[in-house]
Design a protein around this motif. Structure first.
Motif, short mmCIF file in Angstrom:
data_model
loop_
_atom_site.label_atom_id
_atom_site.label_comp_id
_atom_site.label_asym_id
_atom_site.label_seq_id
_atom_site.Cartn_x
_atom_site.Cartn_y
_atom_site.Cartn_z
N MET A 223 -4.91 12.82 -3.14
CA MET A 223 -5.15 12.44 -4.61
C MET A 223 -5.42 10.81 -4.41
N ILE B 164 3.87 10.30 5.46
CA ILE B 164 4.23 11.12 4.35
C ILE B 164 3.49 12.31 4.53
N LEU C 41 -0.12 17.15 -2.85
CA LEU C 41 -0.83 16.56 -4.33
C LEU C 41 -0.12 15.65 -4.88
N LEU C 42 1.09 15.73 -5.29
CA LEU C 42 2.00 15.07 -6.09
C LEU C 42 2.45 13.83 -5.12
N ALA C 43 2.75 13.82 -3.86
CA ALA C 43 3.26 12.64 -3.38
C ALA C 43 1.72 11.87 -3.15
N TRP D 244 -0.80 11.52 -4.98
CA TRP D 244 -0.77 10.88 -6.37
C TRP D 244 0.11 9.77 -6.54
N GLY D 245 1.32 9.82 -6.31
CA GLY D 245 2.42 8.69 -6.47
C GLY D 245 1.81 7.53 -5.46
N LEU D 246 1.30 8.08 -4.47
CA LEU D 246 0.78 6.88 -3.58
C LEU D 246 -0.35 5.94 -4.05
N GLN E 226 -1.37 -0.16 -7.96
CA GLN E 226 -0.49 -1.54 -8.49
C GLN E 226 -0.67 -2.57 -7.39
N ALA E 227 -0.68 -2.02 -6.16
CA ALA E 227 -0.33 -3.36 -5.32
C ALA E 227 -1.97 -4.07 -5.25
N SER F 180 -1.74 -6.25 -8.36
CA SER F 180 -0.87 -7.43 -8.22
C SER F 180 -1.41 -8.49 -7.17
N LEU G 284 -0.82 5.66 -7.22
CA LEU G 284 -0.32 4.63 -8.13
C LEU G 284 0.02 3.54 -7.70
N ILE G 285 0.86 3.53 -6.70
CA ILE G 285 1.36 2.39 -5.73
C ILE G 285 0.43 1.63 -5.18
#
Lengths: 540, 382
Positions: free
Chosen positions: A277, A331, A343-345, A347-349, A355-356, A359, A351-352
């Protein structure tokens, strides 16, 4: 030796240039003198001056003549200078008749209009026509022909005849003939001549021709009317065809974008079966690499700007590829065989990563420029193609071809396919499967990064860039058939074309919804996509 | 304690969960309304609304856990059912505004007046009545899930493919609801609600009442799920999750079981949305965003899937974290959420409940067709 020849050549060139300039200057002075003379001459003398100006064949006189015909050429009483004065509110705005230089505002009382009658107006029109239509500059001639075509002025026919006879450029001659035909259709000339004119216009076959013929069909009678109606029908067919071709082109263009976005996914998802994702974020990384390369070039080496994308390509591949390898090692390798968790992991990545980037670079769009060879457009038949789109299609096909070659013709591709098909057996044959996994994932991610370089040219480079592609990419891969690069190609192009064909009828958003619904239904019918893999590999 | 096993096999966790909900449903409204604001025991209304929202999320998480934890269907589109339920109740609340809108039109909601609509579209008929809206809260998500599931399960779309097309479904719905022509307020959605059944929505007592209602709904949802998973049907569902092909070969109509549980789950999500909207006062198309649905899935994973109580717990815990983060360190929230996704999948496969209760009653659920794969691998190896 060669230095001296060059120097002599340069001197020669400069002197020729100076001579030309002097001649031009002389011309301008004579023209100015003639225009000034208009102020004091009587009607007969004015007509003589107009024909003299026409005979000089210099288009510099055109603005002055046009103003004269429109009654805007006026005498400034204060200094006896002839100016073009156009009403601007309560005052008149004056400008130089030759140079067009702004001479400020003048009160009406301080101006004396240079009078003109219908006879003169006709002469002026003919003079302008011949000055422009017979101009030495092909660009001016083309423009003049086009403007006559638009105005369909019957008064220009004689000049047009003259221009057609003198014209050497075939394309302009055709334009002149069309302009003449358009003008002829406005007169009450014999039917045969008009029918010929209808044929000439019909050959043009575009919207302009259709408008001209529509006016004819509305006003004319008898054979001319039927011929015009027939020609309109024919033109409509041609136009419809070009519209369809245009749609296909837009569709291919969108399809190539989809292909670029999806092709990396076709490797990670299609070949490895990993749901990534964060794939869209790899595209985003590629786009930001392009941005950084261009930033560096802007500040330290501006002359490299035209090759900035070429420099960005390998960097984007390496950056996104390295991130991909890191993700796989960190991962994904712990989650093989658990696709839903992957898929979930990932997806979390994603988002990170978003955001990175937010920033680091801020939430707003960053400017990525287009090199000169990607801007502009050209005409092909009834189409206008932009270079940017052409290059993206070429690029998408090139990336695709390269990947096919890597997969089918290299040792790495062979190992990759071996591991995908039977991990245990591949391992027994001495293939380091963990390495192959990492590199395959890196390849897929790197390709996504390369796609980002291309997409930075047509999309906003923002932290959300990747998100807008992720669903489309999955649709393409699932639609085309998992584990099949060719399926991805056909899937991307089909979806692109279908989308663009739906847009005129349904609108952009509804078209997209329809495509999504279509894919959802399609998956029901063929759960493994258009080009499904067959055999035992499917089951596991 | 004989009560637990007798009653739907609730177990100790279930009883504790229900008891806690019952206490909250009574205590929070009382502490909010009856205790004076200066007292240390007073619960401010903002907190009531916030936790009311969490309870709705918990119900959504519960519905996801029912299909994911017990049947192996990872739906990335449950946010769509949630939003549809919200829209259904939102339409009723719009009708309740009547002529008190900005344009004062007694017939049409403000956005329709703004768009120059002349009359109410047919699909808005009936939403004048609360009973009809409540019926729609159940029917619309249920029907969508039924039709979608009937197609998908019959053609055996499973695993990640199903996840991806559920995501496509909610994405398509989001695009559709963004369109003004749909007649659901486009971009802005439905908002400016005034009251329900003549009771002012802004009043503290209404908000406390909605909180209690949400707690009740969560409890009821929990009991429904419990009843399903502890019945024989529930055992078949777990069998489908663990070895779908094997279950089919034994003779069960797998797609019927999946369809049933998927539809029930969608209706629960709809109810959650319907309770959510009056509390937050707005429903707009961004509720359909695929990201929302995936976020809901992570609540379940954090709490521990296949536990029901864990799903509800996860929803509340993650959202408390979200509220705190977005207030204190807004730029770090996505890092935290993303990290949570990665951390939970890598290190906490059983979720929080798995940590709190190491010797869980049930073994950790195997998610995908793993045993079947192992069998086929053995065959291939032979």
């Amino acid at each position: 030796m060669s230095f001296w020849t060059n120097a002599r050549r340069a001197v020669l060139a400069v002197s020729v240039l100076l001579a030309l300039q002097a001649a031009a200057l002389a011309d301008v002075n004579t023209i100015r003198a003639r225009v000034e003379a208009l102020a004091t001459a009587d009607f007969a003398a004015k007509e003589a001056i107009v024909s003299e100006l026409a005979a000089m064949g210099d288009a510099t006189a055109v603005p002055a003549l046009r103003a004269f015909g429109d009654g805007d050429l006026q005498l400034r009483k204060s200094d006896g200078k002839v100016v073009i004065a156009v009403r601007d509110g309560k005052l008149y705005r004056a400008s130089d008749p030759i140079t067009g230089e702004d001479l400020g505002e003048v009160d009406r009382k301080l101006l004396d209009k240079i009078r003109v009658n219908n006879n003169l107006r006709r002469a002026v029109r003919a003079a302008i026509g011949s000055l422009t239509l017979l101009s030495k500059d092909p660009g001016v001639r083309r423009q003049a022909a086009e403007s006559v075509l638009k105005s369909r002025d019957p008064g220009a026919i004689d000049t047009l005849d003259e221009a057609i006879a003198a014209e050497t450029v075939p394309a302009i001659r055709r334009l002149l003939e069309q302009a003449k035909a358009a003008a002829v259709l406005q007169t009450d000339r014999p039917e045969a001549e008009k029918l010929a004119a209808v044929r000439v216009i019909a050959e043009r076959g575009d919207q302009e021709a259709k408008d001209i013929l529509a006016a004819v069909a509305a006003s004319a009678e008898g054979d001319v009317k039927t011929a015009a109606a027939k020609a309109i029908a024919l033109i409509e067919q041609t136009l419809a065809m070009w519209a369809a071709v245009q749609n296909v082109w837009y569709g291919l263009s969108l399809g190539s974008v989809l292909l670029l976005a999806a092709i990396g996914l076709a490797i990670t998802f299609g070949v490895m079966g990993v749901i990534n994702m964060a794939h869209g974020e790899m595209v985003m990384i590629g786009a930001y690499v392009t941005f950084m390369v261009q930033e560096l070039i802007r500040t330290s080496a501006p002359w490299l700007f035209d090759v900035s994308l070429v420099i960005a390509l390998p960097l984007a591949f390496l950056t996104a590829g390295a991130v991909g390898v890191a993700i796989e090692r960190g991962i994904i390798r712990w989650l093989y065989g658990r696709p839903l968790e992957t898929l979930l992991a990932t997806w979390g990545l994603s988002l990170i990563l978003q955001q990175a980037v937010r920033s680091l670079f801020g939430p707003t769009n960053r400017e990525v420029g287009a090199p000169s060879w990607m801007s502009g457009a050209f005409d092909l038949g009834g189409l206008t193609l932009t270079y940017g789109r052409v290059w993206i299609i070429v690029f998408a096909i090139a990336v695709f071809a390269l990947l096919v070659v890597v997969l089918k013709r290299t040792a790495f591709g062979l190992q990759m396919r071996a591991v995908t098909q039977n991990r245990r057996m591949a391992s027994s044959m001495g293939i380091r499967t963990t390495w192959v996994d990492a590199l395959t994932f890196g390849l897929g991610s790197g390709v996504a990064g390369v796609a980002g370089v291309a997409l930075s040219q047509i999309d906003n480079v923002s932290p959300n860039l990747g998100q807008s592609y992720i669903i489309d990419s999955f649709m393409v891969v699932v639609f085309g058939g998992v584990g099949n690069l060719w399926g991805t190609l056909v899937g991307a192009l089909t979806l692109g074309v279908v989308n663009k064909f739906l847009e005129p009828y349904a609108g952009a958003v509804l078209g997209k919804i329809l495509v999504l619904v279509f894919i959802i239904l399609f998956i029901q019918k063929r759960p493994r996509g258009m080009f499904a893999l067959k055999g035992r590999a499917v089951e596991s | 304690m004989p009560l637990g096993p007798m009653f739907l096999g609730l177990g100790r966790t279930g009883v504790v969960f229900l008891a806690a909900l019952a206490v909250a449903a009574v205590a929070v409204p009382v502490l909010n309304l009856a205790v004076p604001p200066q007292s240390a025991w007073h619960v401010p209304t903002t907190t009531v609304v916030l936790f009311g929202k969490y309870l709705c999320y918990a119900l959504l998480a519960l519905s996801i856990d029912l299909v994911w934890g017990y049947c192996g269907i990872l739906s990335l589109g449950h946010g769509a059912f949630f939003a549809l339920g919200g829209y259904a109740i939102g339409m009723h609340l719009m009708r309740e505004i009547g002529s008190r809108g900005v344009y004062g039109n007694p017939e049409l909601p403000d956005f329709m007046v703004f768009l120059n609509w002349k009359e109410l579209p047919w699909y808005w008929y009936g939403f004048d009545h609360l009973w009809f809206a409540v019926l729609m809260v159940l029917l619309v998500p249920g029907l969508l899930a039924f039709v979608f599931g009937a197609f998908a399960f019959r053609s055996r779309v499973t695993g990640v493919y199903l996840s991806i097309i559920t995501q496509a479904m909610t994405f398509a719905l989001m695009l559709a609801f963004f369109r003004n022509d749909m007649g659901f307020g486009g971009n802005n959605g439905l908002t400016d609600f005034k009251d329900v059944l003549g009771i002012d929505l802004q009043k503290d007592s209404t908000r406390a009442g909605l909180f209690a209602l949400s707690a009740l709904a969560l409890g009821a949802g929990f009991l429904v799920c419990r009843a399903i998973v502890s019945s024989k049907l529930g055992k078949v569902l777990v069998a489908v999750r663990d070895a779908e092909s094997r279950t089919r070969f034994i003779g069960y109509r797998v797609e019927h079981y999946k369809l049933f549980v998927f539809t029930v789950s969608a209706m629960m999500a709809g109810v959650a949305g319907a309770l959510y909207v009056p509390q937050v006062g707005i429903i707009n198309p961004s509720e359909f965003a695929p990201a929302n649905s995936i976020e809901a899935v992570i609540w379940v994973a954090v709490g521990g899937r296949g536990t029901l109580v864990g799903a509800a717990l996860g929803a509340v815990v993650v959202n408390i974290g979200k509220s705190w983060f977005t207030g204190a360190l807004p730029e770090l929230w996505l890092f935290a959420l993303g990290g949570l996704f990665v951390f939970v999948t890598l290190f906490l496969p059983k979720g929080l409940l798995g940590v709190l209760r190491p010797r869980a009653a049930k073994p950790a659920p195997a998610l995908d067709d793993e045993p079947a794969v192992r069998v086929s691998e053995q065959r291939a190896a032979e």
